[in-house]
Design a protein around this motif. Structure first.
Motif, mmCIF file in Angstrom:
data_model
loop_
_atom_site.group_PDB
_atom_site.id
_atom_site.type_symbol
_atom_site.label_atom_id
_atom_site.label_comp_id
_atom_site.label_asym_id
_atom_site.label_seq_id
_atom_site.Cartn_x
_atom_site.Cartn_y
_atom_site.Cartn_z
ATOM 1 N N LYS A 59 -8.857 29.778 32.605
ATOM 2 C CA LYS A 59 -8.733 30.743 31.511
ATOM 3 C C LYS A 59 -9.706 30.376 30.383
ATOM 4 O O LYS A 59 -9.945 29.210 30.107
ATOM 5 C CB LYS A 59 -7.300 30.769 30.991
ATOM 6 C CG LYS A 59 -6.320 31.281 32.040
ATOM 7 C CD LYS A 59 -4.990 31.689 31.490
ATOM 8 C CE LYS A 59 -4.198 30.595 30.856
ATOM 9 N NZ LYS A 59 -2.821 30.959 30.558
ATOM 10 N N LYS A 60 -10.260 31.417 29.753
ATOM 11 C CA LYS A 60 -11.153 31.268 28.616
ATOM 12 C C LYS A 60 -10.609 32.116 27.482
ATOM 13 O O LYS A 60 -9.860 33.078 27.717
ATOM 14 C CB LYS A 60 -12.568 31.720 28.984
ATOM 15 C CG LYS A 60 -13.187 30.928 30.095
ATOM 16 C CD LYS A 60 -14.521 31.526 30.495
ATOM 17 C CE LYS A 60 -15.032 30.809 31.730
ATOM 18 N NZ LYS A 60 -16.132 31.526 32.363
ATOM 19 N N GLU A 61 -11.015 31.788 26.285
ATOM 20 C CA GLU A 61 -10.583 32.539 25.104
ATOM 21 C C GLU A 61 -10.893 34.026 25.276
ATOM 22 O O GLU A 61 -12.014 34.400 25.628
ATOM 23 C CB GLU A 61 -11.301 32.003 23.863
ATOM 24 C CG GLU A 61 -10.816 32.600 22.563
ATOM 25 C CD GLU A 61 -9.412 32.172 22.181
ATOM 26 O OE1 GLU A 61 -8.702 32.970 21.558
ATOM 27 O OE2 GLU A 61 -9.029 31.036 22.531
ATOM 28 N N GLY A 62 -9.898 34.852 25.093
ATOM 29 C CA GLY A 62 -10.100 36.296 25.138
ATOM 30 C C GLY A 62 -10.068 36.910 26.533
ATOM 31 O O GLY A 62 -10.238 38.109 26.667
ATOM 32 N N THR A 63 -9.856 36.100 27.571
ATOM 33 C CA THR A 63 -9.783 36.663 28.925
ATOM 34 C C THR A 63 -8.335 36.867 29.323
ATOM 35 O O THR A 63 -7.443 36.156 28.865
ATOM 36 C CB THR A 63 -10.470 35.766 29.968
ATOM 37 O OG1 THR A 63 -9.843 34.481 29.968
ATOM 38 C CG2 THR A 63 -11.947 35.625 29.693
ATOM 39 N N ARG A 64 -8.150 37.830 30.188
ATOM 40 C CA ARG A 64 -6.811 38.122 30.709
ATOM 41 C C ARG A 64 -6.722 37.651 32.147
ATOM 42 O O ARG A 64 -7.717 37.622 32.862
ATOM 43 C CB ARG A 64 -6.553 39.627 30.671
ATOM 44 C CG ARG A 64 -6.549 40.238 29.295
ATOM 45 C CD ARG A 64 -6.338 41.734 29.389
ATOM 46 N NE ARG A 64 -5.444 42.064 30.487
ATOM 47 C CZ ARG A 64 -4.281 42.696 30.369
ATOM 48 N NH1 ARG A 64 -3.913 43.130 29.211
ATOM 49 N NH2 ARG A 64 -3.529 42.956 31.415
ATOM 50 N N GLY A 66 -5.042 39.373 34.397
ATOM 51 C CA GLY A 66 -5.309 40.639 35.078
ATOM 52 C C GLY A 66 -4.459 40.878 36.300
ATOM 53 O O GLY A 66 -4.959 41.288 37.346
ATOM 54 N N ALA A 84 -8.292 44.515 35.557
ATOM 55 C CA ALA A 84 -9.468 43.795 35.059
ATOM 56 C C ALA A 84 -9.047 42.443 34.486
ATOM 57 O O ALA A 84 -8.072 42.337 33.751
ATOM 58 C CB ALA A 84 -10.167 44.632 33.993
ATOM 59 N N GLY A 85 -9.770 41.407 34.879
ATOM 60 C CA GLY A 85 -9.462 40.065 34.392
ATOM 61 C C GLY A 85 -9.891 39.006 35.384
ATOM 62 O O GLY A 85 -10.676 39.258 36.311
ATOM 63 N N LEU A 86 -9.373 37.804 35.196
ATOM 64 C CA LEU A 86 -9.776 36.658 36.006
ATOM 65 C C LEU A 86 -9.476 36.840 37.495
ATOM 66 O O LEU A 86 -10.280 36.447 38.337
ATOM 67 C CB LEU A 86 -9.089 35.389 35.498
ATOM 68 C CG LEU A 86 -9.499 34.906 34.114
ATOM 69 C CD1 LEU A 86 -8.644 33.729 33.688
ATOM 70 C CD2 LEU A 86 -10.976 34.530 34.106
ATOM 71 N N ASP A 89 -11.977 39.130 39.003
ATOM 72 C CA ASP A 89 -13.246 38.399 39.137
ATOM 73 C C ASP A 89 -13.209 37.513 40.387
ATOM 74 O O ASP A 89 -14.182 37.434 41.139
ATOM 75 C CB ASP A 89 -13.517 37.544 37.898
ATOM 76 C CG ASP A 89 -13.773 38.384 36.650
ATOM 77 O OD1 ASP A 89 -14.024 39.613 36.775
ATOM 78 O OD2 ASP A 89 -13.704 37.807 35.540
ATOM 79 N N ASP A 126 -4.217 26.229 30.987
ATOM 80 C CA ASP A 126 -5.593 26.742 30.936
ATOM 81 C C ASP A 126 -6.236 26.856 32.308
ATOM 82 O O ASP A 126 -7.104 27.695 32.522
ATOM 83 C CB ASP A 126 -6.458 25.842 30.046
ATOM 84 C CG ASP A 126 -6.059 25.955 28.582
ATOM 85 O OD1 ASP A 126 -5.576 27.027 28.175
ATOM 86 O OD2 ASP A 126 -6.241 24.961 27.849
#
Length: 137
Positions: A59-64, A66, A84-86, A89, A126
């Motif tokens: 996880k990164k700041e501002g990512t969902r 998803g 949409a999100g990690l 991806d 995280d």
């Protein structure tokens, strides 16, 4: 005194035969590492109709994350939708191991058996190591 029972000799011989058969069968069976190595790292089937694989997400700041899940069984996180999100991806980068509707997350960072704990771990950690299962549960 000093008499032998012939049945005792037969039992001892039978036990010896059984022990030899068990050792022989164990020698012929592949060990777990050989079985896993034979798959070439592909998802491993635990039982007929079931496949499991690991998904690692950072996880990164501002990512969902998803993903929308169903926790009704109280044990796993059943995938309802991937948005949409990690996780999307991950699916785009790993189409052969894409997480889909009705797959189940059965473990998160080693925690399993409690859907609430799995959800909390997804929210708070995280790095997420998800064990995903497809097929019969």
């Amino acid at each position: 005194m000093g008499n032998k029972c012939c049945a005792a000799e037969e039992v001892a011989g039978t036990q010896k035969d059984i022990a030899e058969a068990q050792r022989s069968a164990a020698a012929k069976a592949p060990d777990v590492e050989e079985a896993v190595a034979a798959t070439g790292g592909a998802p491993v089937s635990k039982k007929i109709g079931t496949t499991e694989w690991t998904v690692t997400l950072k996880k990164k700041e501002g990512t969902r994350l998803g993903v929308d899940v169903d926790v009704t069984d109280g044990i796993t996180l059943q995938i309802d939708t991937v948005t949409a999100g990690l996780l999307q991806d991950w699916n785009d980068a790993n189409p052969d191991k894409a997480v889909k509707k009705l797959d189940r997350i059965i473990s998160v960072n080693g925690h399993r058996g409690d859907a609430t704990k799995l959800t909390d771990t997804c929210k708070n950690d995280d790095v997420l190591e998800l064990l995903v299962r497809r097929g019969d549960f």
